[in-house]
Structures are given as C-alpha cells and as structure tokens.
Design an enzyme around this catalytic site. Structure first.
Site, PDB file in Angstrom:
ATOM      1  N   GLU A   1       9.502 -22.428   6.434  1.00  0.00           N
ATOM      2  CA  GLU A   1      10.475 -21.065   7.820  1.00  0.00           C
ATOM      3  C   GLU A   1      11.809 -21.640   8.796  1.00  0.00           C
ATOM      4  OE1 GLU A   1       7.376 -21.456  11.189  1.00  0.00           O
ATOM      5  OE2 GLU A   1       6.070 -20.378   9.748  1.00  0.00           O
TER       6      GLU A   1
ATOM      7  N   GLU B   1       1.097  -0.817  -0.096  1.00  0.00           N
ATOM      8  CA  GLU B   1       0.022  -0.390   0.119  1.00  0.00           C
ATOM      9  C   GLU B   1       1.060   1.262   0.192  1.00  0.00           C
ATOM     10  OE1 GLU B   1      -3.035  -0.080   3.596  1.00  0.00           O
ATOM     11  OE2 GLU B   1      -4.064  -1.740   2.324  1.00  0.00           O
TER      12      GLU B   1
END
Length: 298
Positions: free
Chosen positions: A110, A79
């Site tokens: 991970e 954004e």
C-alpha cells in the site's frame, strides 16, 4: 478525521454479546453502507456518464487500488466482458502488490508509490481512458499516487473514498464520497466501506453500459452465451425482444454465432446477418434504435 478508523460506541462490549446481537449490529452496518451510496447517486451518475463517454471513444477502464478495495474492483471489472461484452483488452488493473496480492494481501505494498507510478506508466494512458481509484481512507499512498499519475496523463479519474476531504477525492475529476462512517469493527473496511464500494462500482459500470446500449428492457443483450444456461437465456431474450418463439430465436442465434442483437433484428425482419450488422453499425450498436429503424422501412 478518518471515520473508518474511529471507534463506534455501539460496538462496546461486542465480544461479550450473543450471536444474534452481533449479527444484527453487523447487518445494520451493511445497511448503512448501502444507504451511503444512495446519498452519493448524483456523483455516481456523473462518473458513469464520463465512463460511458470514454468507452464510446474507444478508451479503457482501469481500476487502481490496494487491499480489499482493489479485490472488490477486480470483481467488478472481471465481469464486464461476460455481462456487457466489453473486450478484455479494454480493462486493466493497477494492483498494489500485483496479482498475487489478490489472494494473499500484501499490506506493505500500500506504501509502494514507485510501483503505482510504474503500473500507470505501463498503460500509456490516453484522454479516452478512465481510471477508477478506490481507497476507504482516501489517503492510501499507492492509490493516491496512481490517481495523480493518471491525472497527469490526461485520463479521466474517478475516485471513491469513505472519508471526506481526503487527498484522493481532491485529485479526482469525479469524486464519490461514500460516507459509511465508523466500522463496527475498527478498520475492517472490507465490511461497511467495502460493501459501499462494491455497490457504487456496480452502479457506475452498469449505468455506463446502459448508456452504451448494452441493455434492452433489462436484458443483457451483449452477454457472452458461453454455457447452456446463458444460451437458453439468449433464446429467451431474442424471443421476448422480437416477439417470436424460442425455436425461431434459437435459429437466428445460430446464424449470428450467439450474438443477441443481430439475432433479434433477423427475427424482427432484417434480411440476413449482414443487414442486421449494418443496422447496428448505423445506430452505434443501439438495438432499440435499430429496431425502430427497421420498423420504419417495413
């Protein structure tokens, strides 16, 4: 001790409760998460200042992490161009499992420290770059190794974790502990921890861009007016800032290809687009200073 993996006594018998009781407890967990961010505001402020300094020097913002944490970080980073006008080329992501993991989380990734090293190496980081590494546990191998590699490359490292005294916080230049405590549902860190992470990220990126002049009186003056709603908002911005009507604001925006700051300066008395741009260049893009400078010569 990993508080995010601890059992909360308040959750005993949760699956036997009625809906209202369950939702009330979940909502309380969200409220605690936001409260934890307020406790961390001094560290958040220092991190935002460091990010602003790096961006002012032409550096990039890089988000690194795994699972829910990086999903939340991608939302923040994605954004920034439309909200603050930051070039997409100055935003990067180091994602455990790659972009596909944003839609189908790869839990095994991970632990892939080699991928973390490769992801950081590919960016060729500089001291002007800022890496924000997120891990609820503060010990996710992918995220920890990415942070260490970024630190070795002389980039500024901001670490966000939800457990104290963790390796990720120890490696950071700016460590932000969000003490959300045990999750209502053990290990469901997309809930309390995730809410706190999203809140902290929004505060860091917003404060940094306020410092960089992207906000004027609460208006996002560097937004990308790419649709009818945003074009109308841009007109309201220019009209409010320069104290003109929306018709005049729209005319100025047409001259500046939709860019709010130079349009506001034209409405405030700048001779033309070139003069407005020159004023902004003189004030490092700070519209308030440019308006003050213009007023001083009228």
């Amino acid at each position: 001790m990993s508080f995010t993996e601890s059992v909360s006594g308040s959750s005993r018998g949760l699956d036997q409760w009625d809906d209202a009781q369950i939702l009330s407890l979940l909502a309380e967990g969200q409220a605690r998460a936001v409260a934890s961010v307020k406790e961390a505001l001094p560290a958040v402020a220092k991190a935002a200042e460091a990010l602003a300094q790096g961006l002012a020097q032409g550096g990039r913002i890089v988000y690194a992490g795994a699972g829910s944490s990086i999903n939340i970080a991608v939302q923040d980073g994605a954004e920034l161009p439309s909200t603050f006008g930051l070039e997409r080329s100055r935003i990067a992501f180091v994602i455990a499992g790659g972009e596909a993991s944003l839609f189908d989380i790869d839990a095994k990734a991970e632990d892939d420290t080699e991928a973390a090293l490769a992801g950081i190496a590919a960016l060729a980081l500089t001291p002007a770059d800022t890496v924000i590494a997120l891990s609820a546990s503060g010990a996710t191998p992918f995220t920890l190794i990415a942070a260490r590699a970024a630190k070795a490359a002389k980039a500024t490292v901001i670490a966000i974790a939800n457990n104290p005294k963790t390796p990720l916080l120890a490696v950071a230049d700016h460590a932000i502990l969000l003490a959300t405590g045990p999750e209502v549902i053990v290990g469901s860190t997309r809930m309390g921890a995730g809410t706190a992470q999203k809140c902290a990220l929004g505060l860091i990126s917003t404060l940094a861009h306020i410092k960089l002049g992207a906000i004027y009186d609460g208006w996002m003056i560097r937004l990308q007016a790419d649709n009818a709603k945003l074009r109308k908002r841009a007109e309201r911005m220019v009209a409010d800032i320069a104290k003109v009507d929306e018709a005049a604001a729209g005319k100025a925006l047409a001259e500046t290809d939709g860019h709010v700051a130079p349009a506001a300066l034209i409405c405030a008395g700048a001779k033309d687009v070139a003069a407005a741009e020159a004023l902004l260049a003189k004030t490092n893009g700070n519209l308030r200073l440019a308006l003050e400078h213009l007023a001083g010569f009228r």
